[in-house]
Design an enzyme around this catalytic site. Structure first.
Site, PDB file in Angstrom:
ATOM      1  N   HIS A  45      12.984   6.849  -6.468  1.00 15.20           N
ATOM      2  CA  HIS A  45      12.124   5.703  -6.887  1.00 15.20           C
ATOM      3  C   HIS A  45      11.375   6.016  -7.916  1.00 15.20           C
ATOM      4  O   HIS A  45      10.324   6.967  -8.014  1.00 15.20           O
ATOM      5  CB  HIS A  45      11.347   5.479  -5.775  1.00 15.20           C
ATOM      6  CG  HIS A  45      10.366   4.155  -5.791  1.00 15.20           C
ATOM      7  ND1 HIS A  45       9.074   4.294  -5.427  1.00 15.20           N
ATOM      8  CD2 HIS A  45      10.845   2.969  -6.118  1.00 15.20           C
ATOM      9  CE1 HIS A  45       8.626   3.130  -5.727  1.00 15.20           C
ATOM     10  NE2 HIS A  45       9.552   2.367  -6.064  1.00 15.20           N
ATOM     11  N   HIS A  66       5.352   0.650 -13.830  1.00 17.36           N
ATOM     12  CA  HIS A  66       5.378  -0.356 -12.708  1.00 17.36           C
ATOM     13  C   HIS A  66       4.157  -1.290 -12.944  1.00 17.36           C
ATOM     14  O   HIS A  66       4.551  -2.358 -12.543  1.00 17.36           O
ATOM     15  CB  HIS A  66       5.275   0.675 -11.564  1.00 17.36           C
ATOM     16  CG  HIS A  66       5.166   0.015 -10.372  1.00 17.36           C
ATOM     17  ND1 HIS A  66       3.829  -0.634  -9.586  1.00 17.36           N
ATOM     18  CD2 HIS A  66       6.196  -0.494  -9.473  1.00 17.36           C
ATOM     19  CE1 HIS A  66       4.189  -1.251  -8.588  1.00 17.36           C
ATOM     20  NE2 HIS A  66       5.249  -1.299  -8.316  1.00 17.36           N
TER      21      HIS A  66
END
Length: 316
Positions: free
Chosen positions: A67, A109
């Site tokens: 991730h 992100h």
């Protein structure tokens, strides 16, 4: 990529026909790299990498996705995190893409730059630190590593092009998330354009090495409309009654691990996705062994994690 078990023991296992078992605990490596760890079993036994690769169809352990790269060990969404995932032996890395003010795709992100960069220090007079309010050149000046540890000082926010180059160099695979598409009109088309420019929309990449996902159902639909051959994933947990409508444009339903159950996984698996194959379930973000074992027991197909090595050991 695997634990460095003695070569002789692995060779014996392969000769006994347990190659499929050994591969089932792995991370679905490309053929040349799948046999690179543990002393190169193929070289010892004469078993071809092709035959080893075909055992992947029999795997039971979930695929492990790093991730934002191996983000427990390096700054998220940076090239350092990609390389750390590679060093740990993982093919699949996940990332997030957003638009800069001048229309360049960057890998980050948060829609705000403050948490993972020194934007406030470099641009103290700004009233906004949103990614969309900075040019690519301005973002390239930012330190995206010091917040994580001084050994990463000077690490930069990569553009998508730079990120793709690194993933390609490492022969890895990409789970690409289109972030907040509602604030970035046209991001799907531009993402596909960059992927095509960098060679990621050829048959080999599309078939084996690329998935595009988003929390935005309309964004996933748009990707599917523009490139029906690309594998797509929807991030979220649609109601079971709504799953057939999602299956028309996506291949994966990727829910939070806190929302998933065995019944839900079975309901997803009962349907075929946009490419006529069983809908898959990749769950996120699982970072401890107990949770990894739990979701693996529910029958998920993949686990997205900051700690890929922990999840691999727990489920392998």
């Amino acid at each position: 990529m695997y634990a460095r078990t003695a070569t002789a023991a692995l060779a014996a296992a392969a000769l006994m026909g347990t190659g499929a078992f050994l591969m089932s605990g792995s991370d679905t490596r490309t053929p040349d790299r799948a046999m690179a760890g543990a002393g190169n079993v193929a070289a010892v036994t004469g078993i071809s990498t092709v035959s080893a690769r075909t055992t992947d169809a029999k795997r039971t352990a979930p695929v492990v996705f790093a991730h934002r790269g191996a983000s427990a060990y390096a700054p998220e969404n940076t090239l350092a995190a990609v390389d750390k995932a590679d060093a740990l032996g993982f093919d699949w890395v996940e990332n997030d893409v957003q638009f800069t003010k001048d229309g360049v795709l960057v890998v980050v992100h948060d829609t705000d730059l403050r948490r993972t960069t020194d934007a406030e220090e470099v641009f103290p007079d700004r009233t906004s630190w949103a990614v969309k309010d900075f040019t690519a050149a301005e973002i390239a000046r930012l330190d995206a590593g010091s917040w994580f540890g001084q050994q990463f000082a000077g690490t930069r926010v990569p553009t998508l092009k730079q990120y793709l180059d690194r993933v390609e160099r490492n022969r890895q695979k990409l789970l690409l998330e289109i972030k907040s598409p509602e604030i970035y009109p046209g991001i799907e088309k531009e993402t596909l354009r960059v992927l095509r420019q960098k060679g990621w929309l050829d048959r080999s990449h599309v078939k084996n090495r690329l998935v595009i996902q988003s929390f935005g159902a309309d964004s996933v639909k748009k990707v599917h409309q523009l490139r029906p051959d690309v594998t797509t994933g929807f991030l979220g947990t649609p109601a079971v009654a709504d799953l057939p409508s999602y299956a028309a444009f996506t291949d994966q339903i990727n829910p939070s691990y806190r929302s998933v159950s065995a019944d839900y996984v079975n309901a997803v698996h009962a349907l075929k996705g946009a490419h006529g194959k069983k809908l898959r379930v990749n769950t996120w973000t699982v970072n401890d062994a107990a949770s990894a074992q739990k979701v693996a027991g529910l029958g998920v197909d993949g686990i997205i994690t900051n700690n890929p090595d922990v999840v691999r050991e727990a489920t392998g």
